[in-house]
Motif scaffolding. Structure first.
Motif, short mmCIF file in Angstrom:
data_model
loop_
_atom_site.label_atom_id
_atom_site.label_comp_id
_atom_site.label_asym_id
_atom_site.label_seq_id
_atom_site.Cartn_x
_atom_site.Cartn_y
_atom_site.Cartn_z
N TYR A 68 25.56 -21.15 38.16
CA TYR A 68 26.11 -20.72 39.45
C TYR A 68 25.29 -21.30 40.60
O TYR A 68 24.12 -21.65 40.43
CB TYR A 68 26.08 -19.19 39.55
CG TYR A 68 27.09 -18.52 38.66
CD1 TYR A 68 28.36 -18.20 39.13
CD2 TYR A 68 26.78 -18.23 37.33
CE1 TYR A 68 29.29 -17.58 38.31
CE2 TYR A 68 27.71 -17.62 36.49
CZ TYR A 68 28.97 -17.29 37.00
OH TYR A 68 29.89 -16.71 36.18
N GLY A 69 25.94 -21.41 41.75
CA GLY A 69 25.24 -21.84 42.96
C GLY A 69 24.62 -23.21 42.83
O GLY A 69 25.26 -24.17 42.41
N THR A 76 21.61 -12.22 33.98
CA THR A 76 22.19 -13.50 34.38
C THR A 76 23.32 -13.93 33.44
O THR A 76 24.01 -14.89 33.72
CB THR A 76 21.12 -14.60 34.41
OG1 THR A 76 20.50 -14.68 33.12
CG2 THR A 76 20.07 -14.30 35.45
N SER A 82 33.51 -24.75 36.69
CA SER A 82 33.14 -24.55 38.08
C SER A 82 34.34 -24.82 38.99
O SER A 82 34.61 -24.07 39.93
CB SER A 82 31.97 -25.47 38.45
OG SER A 82 31.64 -25.33 39.80
N ARG A 134 36.82 -21.88 38.69
CA ARG A 134 36.40 -20.66 39.39
C ARG A 134 36.78 -20.72 40.87
O ARG A 134 37.29 -19.75 41.44
CB ARG A 134 34.89 -20.45 39.26
CG ARG A 134 34.44 -19.94 37.91
CD ARG A 134 33.08 -19.26 38.02
NE ARG A 134 32.08 -20.10 38.66
CZ ARG A 134 31.19 -20.84 38.01
NH1 ARG A 134 31.18 -20.86 36.70
NH2 ARG A 134 30.31 -21.58 38.66
N ARG A 135 36.54 -21.88 41.48
CA ARG A 135 36.87 -22.03 42.90
C ARG A 135 38.38 -21.94 43.12
O ARG A 135 38.85 -21.28 44.05
CB ARG A 135 36.34 -23.36 43.44
CG ARG A 135 34.83 -23.40 43.61
CD ARG A 135 34.41 -24.58 44.47
NE ARG A 135 34.71 -25.85 43.85
CZ ARG A 135 33.85 -26.54 43.10
NH1 ARG A 135 32.64 -26.06 42.88
NH2 ARG A 135 34.20 -27.70 42.58
#
Length: 381
Positions: free
Chosen positions: A230-231, A207, A23, A26-27
């Motif tokens: 995600y999210g 997904t 995560s 990804r950012r």
């Protein structure tokens, strides 16, 4: 008979922390692709290192130390704090501190503990510096590659987060996070950005569209894959996992083979000659990072060959996690002489016979080893 619960906590924490690290990556990759100059530095060997490399190393080091105790945790990892501590790197260091704290603040989403307060600069530098073990044949050592395939990472393409555990020189756990891995294997041959654009043009409800974490524990005969979350999703582990199985293809004419993108540490001309002599018909799939191991484990490719140029030494963090995942999924990994890779001699794969061969099964493996012996004397390696 092996205790089914052996390494249960270690595997649980490792899978969770790799999800968390993916995560973070990804950012950072989104920022790197748009503002590369501010997010990337070159090391002494001119290879790139990013905010993500140091941030993942710090976050993983902190989580492992919190769960198992600083005094009990030995970590072998790629990055040090020398570049980050230079006076001209103050902006980069500030970005790392912010990124680490942002990441650790989300730890509960992955079932992990957050710090009671934000970590300061010195604490983050210390967490990175604790990853200074050289491994070896005795004791327990975590092996981390915070961003494997940094060139792919800064180019917006494939990369991996790799964490493994060595016990007495043997790899017993491997976890491999592949944030950009497409769930449709056909997309692997394209740059990730092209895949992303095309998928937006024709969106689906799948997904499992991209991104996964693969993992295995030695001796189980099973390897698993989970989708990245995600999210605002929370990690539901292990309920979201599905079994991995290598491909059953053993005809070279039908096989897909992977090799590194970079020519600096891989001899493409030699692998091309081997492919031709074996009757491999398909063009090589050139992919950054340990995603090549992921492709073999998931059955998307059958062969990965790497023959480094003279003077290049393979590091254990570039292979350890991938090896155990492929082997537990039913594949075969050896050097070019057919011997298992030796992770017990420090940070390098010392004594490596010519190169590395990863296959979906013994039939293809035997053919490649035979082709290597037949071709070696006439090669330019």
């Amino acid at each position: 008979m092996e205790d089914k619960d052996i390494y249960a906590k270690e595997l649980d924490v490792a899978v969770r922390v790799v999800h968390m690290a993916c995560s973070l990556c990804r950012r950072v990759q989104e920022r790197v692709v748009s503002t590369r100059g501010d997010q990337v530095k070159s090391k002494d060997d001119d290879s790139p290192v990013t905010v993500a490399d140091w941030s993942v190393q710090a976050a993983v080091s902190w989580i492992l130390s919190t769960n198992f105790g600083c005094e009990n945790v030995s970590i072998v990892a790629e990055e040090d704090v020398q570049t980050l501590s230079n006076s001209e790197s103050s902006g980069l260091l500030a970005a790392v501190v912010n990124t680490v704290n942002e990441c650790l603040g989300e730890a509960p989403k992955y079932g992990l503990q957050s710090p009671k307060r934000a970590l300061n600069t010195q604490e983050i530098l210390e967490a990175i510096s604790r990853c200074n073990s050289t491994g070896g044949r005795t004791g327990r050592h975590w092996v981390l590659d915070p961003v494997d395939g940094t060139l792919g990472f800064v180019r917006g393409d494939q990369y991996a987060v790799a964490l493994s555990l060595l016990e007495e020189g043997k790899v017993v756990i491997g976890v491999l996070g592949c944030p950009n891995y497409p769930m449709k294997k056909e997309w692997l041959k394209y740059h990730h950005r092209y895949y992303e654009t095309m998928s937006k043009l024709s969106p689906t409800s799948d997904t499992w569209e991209k991104g996964c974490v693969m993992y295995a524990r030695r001796g189980t005969g099973k390897a698993w894959m989970q989708p990245l979350i995600y999210g605002d999703q929370k990690l539901e582990w292990p309920n979201s996992a599905r079994l991995l199985q290598v491909s059953s293809i053993n005809d070279p004419a039908l096989a897909t083979f992977c090799e590194p993108v970079e020519k600096a540490n891989s001899n493409h001309s030699f692998t091309a000659g081997l492919a031709n002599s074996m009757g491999l018909k398909k063009k090589p799939l050139r992919v950054y990072s340990m995603v090549k191991y992921a492709a073999i484990a998931r059955g998307d490719a059958e062969i990965f060959m790497k023959f480094a140029r003279a003077g290049y030494k393979e590091k254990i963090w570039d292979h350890a996690a991938g090896v155990v995942i492929v082997e537990e999924a039913g594949g075969v990994v050896t050097d070019a002489g057919g011997r298992p890779l030796d992770f017990s001699k420090g940070v390098y794969l010392e004594g490596l016979d010519r190169g590395i061969i990863v296959c979906s099964g013994p039939s293809l493996h035997e053919k490649i080893v035979g082709a290597v012996y037949a071709s070696w004397d006439s090669s330019n390696l």
